[in-house]
Every structure is written in C-alpha cells, then in structure tokens.
Design a protein around this motif. Sequence first.
Motif, short mmCIF file in Angstrom:
data_model
loop_
_atom_site.label_atom_id
_atom_site.label_comp_id
_atom_site.label_asym_id
_atom_site.label_seq_id
_atom_site.Cartn_x
_atom_site.Cartn_y
_atom_site.Cartn_z
N THR A 40 0.86 -1.17 0.00
CA THR A 40 0.00 0.00 0.00
C THR A 40 0.90 1.23 0.00
N TRP A 41 0.66 2.13 -0.93
CA TRP A 41 1.53 3.29 -1.12
C TRP A 41 0.81 4.59 -0.79
N ARG A 42 1.58 5.53 -0.21
CA ARG A 42 1.08 6.89 0.00
C ARG A 42 2.29 7.82 0.04
N ALA A 43 2.05 9.09 -0.14
CA ALA A 43 3.13 10.06 -0.12
C ALA A 43 3.81 10.07 1.25
N GLY A 44 5.13 10.10 1.23
CA GLY A 44 5.90 10.14 2.46
C GLY A 44 7.37 10.33 2.14
N VAL A 45 8.19 10.31 3.18
CA VAL A 45 9.63 10.49 3.02
C VAL A 45 10.32 9.16 3.31
N CYS A 46 11.13 8.70 2.37
CA CYS A 46 11.85 7.44 2.51
C CYS A 46 12.95 7.58 3.57
N ARG A 67 15.72 6.08 3.72
CA ARG A 67 17.05 6.04 3.12
C ARG A 67 17.31 7.19 2.16
N HIS A 68 16.26 7.85 1.70
CA HIS A 68 16.40 8.91 0.70
C HIS A 68 15.60 10.16 1.09
N PRO A 69 15.82 10.73 2.26
CA PRO A 69 15.02 11.89 2.66
C PRO A 69 15.20 13.09 1.74
N ASP A 70 16.34 13.14 1.05
CA ASP A 70 16.61 14.25 0.14
C ASP A 70 15.67 14.26 -1.07
N ARG A 71 14.99 13.16 -1.33
CA ARG A 71 14.05 13.11 -2.46
C ARG A 71 12.72 13.79 -2.12
N GLY A 72 12.52 14.10 -0.85
CA GLY A 72 11.26 14.72 -0.43
C GLY A 72 10.13 13.70 -0.43
N GLU A 73 8.92 14.17 -0.60
CA GLU A 73 7.77 13.27 -0.60
C GLU A 73 7.68 12.51 -1.92
N VAL A 74 7.64 11.21 -1.80
CA VAL A 74 7.51 10.28 -2.93
C VAL A 74 6.56 9.17 -2.49
N PRO A 75 6.11 8.31 -3.39
CA PRO A 75 5.31 7.17 -2.96
C PRO A 75 6.14 6.28 -2.01
N THR A 76 5.59 5.99 -0.84
CA THR A 76 6.27 5.16 0.15
C THR A 76 5.30 4.15 0.74
N THR A 77 5.87 3.14 1.37
CA THR A 77 5.07 2.17 2.12
C THR A 77 5.64 2.08 3.53
N LEU A 78 4.80 1.75 4.47
CA LEU A 78 5.23 1.62 5.85
C LEU A 78 6.06 0.36 6.01
N VAL A 79 7.25 0.51 6.58
CA VAL A 79 8.14 -0.63 6.81
C VAL A 79 8.06 -1.06 8.27
N LYS A 80 8.06 -0.08 9.16
CA LYS A 80 8.06 -0.38 10.59
C LYS A 80 7.68 0.87 11.34
N VAL A 81 7.18 0.71 12.54
CA VAL A 81 6.91 1.84 13.41
C VAL A 81 7.87 1.74 14.58
N LEU A 82 8.70 2.77 14.73
CA LEU A 82 9.66 2.81 15.84
C LEU A 82 8.98 3.47 17.04
N HIS A 83 9.34 3.01 18.23
CA HIS A 83 8.76 3.53 19.46
C HIS A 83 9.88 4.00 20.39
N PRO A 84 10.51 5.16 20.07
CA PRO A 84 11.58 5.66 20.93
C PRO A 84 11.04 5.98 22.33
N LEU A 85 11.89 5.83 23.33
CA LEU A 85 11.46 6.06 24.70
C LEU A 85 11.08 7.52 24.97
N ASP A 86 11.75 8.45 24.31
CA ASP A 86 11.55 9.85 24.63
C ASP A 86 10.55 10.58 23.74
N THR A 87 9.97 9.88 22.74
CA THR A 87 9.02 10.54 21.84
C THR A 87 7.89 9.58 21.48
#
Length: 79
Positions: A11-17, A19-39
């Motif tokens: 499933t694709w939606r606009a987002g920032v990759c 590995r390639h944040p410099d590309r800006g918003e492109v079609p992306t898929t969710l790979v994982k949800v990180l749960h940092p302790l402080d955020t």
Amino acid sequence: MNRQQILDLYTWRAGVCFRHPDRGEVPTTLVKVLHPLDTDEHPLRACEDCVVAIEDTKRETAKRTGGTYEPGQVGGSAG
C-alpha cells in the motif's frame, strides 16, 4: 516476480523514505513503526527503489540459506 508485481503487494502513499530523505515526498510504504522512549511513535517508510532492493536482498538470502522467500513482507508484513 517482476518489479511492478512486487510493488503491487504494498500500500503506497506520499511520504519520506528513510534512506532517501533528500528526495522529499515520494510514494512510500510503511516498513516499521519505531517507538523511541523519549518521543511518540515514528513511522519508518520506504520508497519503491528501497522496497525492491530489500526484496532482492531477502530473496537472495533465502536462496543462499535454503529458506523460504515470501514477497510482500518487507518489515514483517505487507504495508
């Protein structure tokens, strides 16, 4: 499977990759949800090129180790 068949498993939606944040918003898929302790949770998204590269690596690893390769499972589940 060809590139498009693999991409169609996600499933694709606009987002920032991640590995390639410099590309800006492109079609992306969710790979994982990180749960940092402080955020709050932080979704990790991948672009089409990265998904195909990850799938290629998973397929090669399965072949080399005698494991099973199931496309569409980058990050553990289709997404």
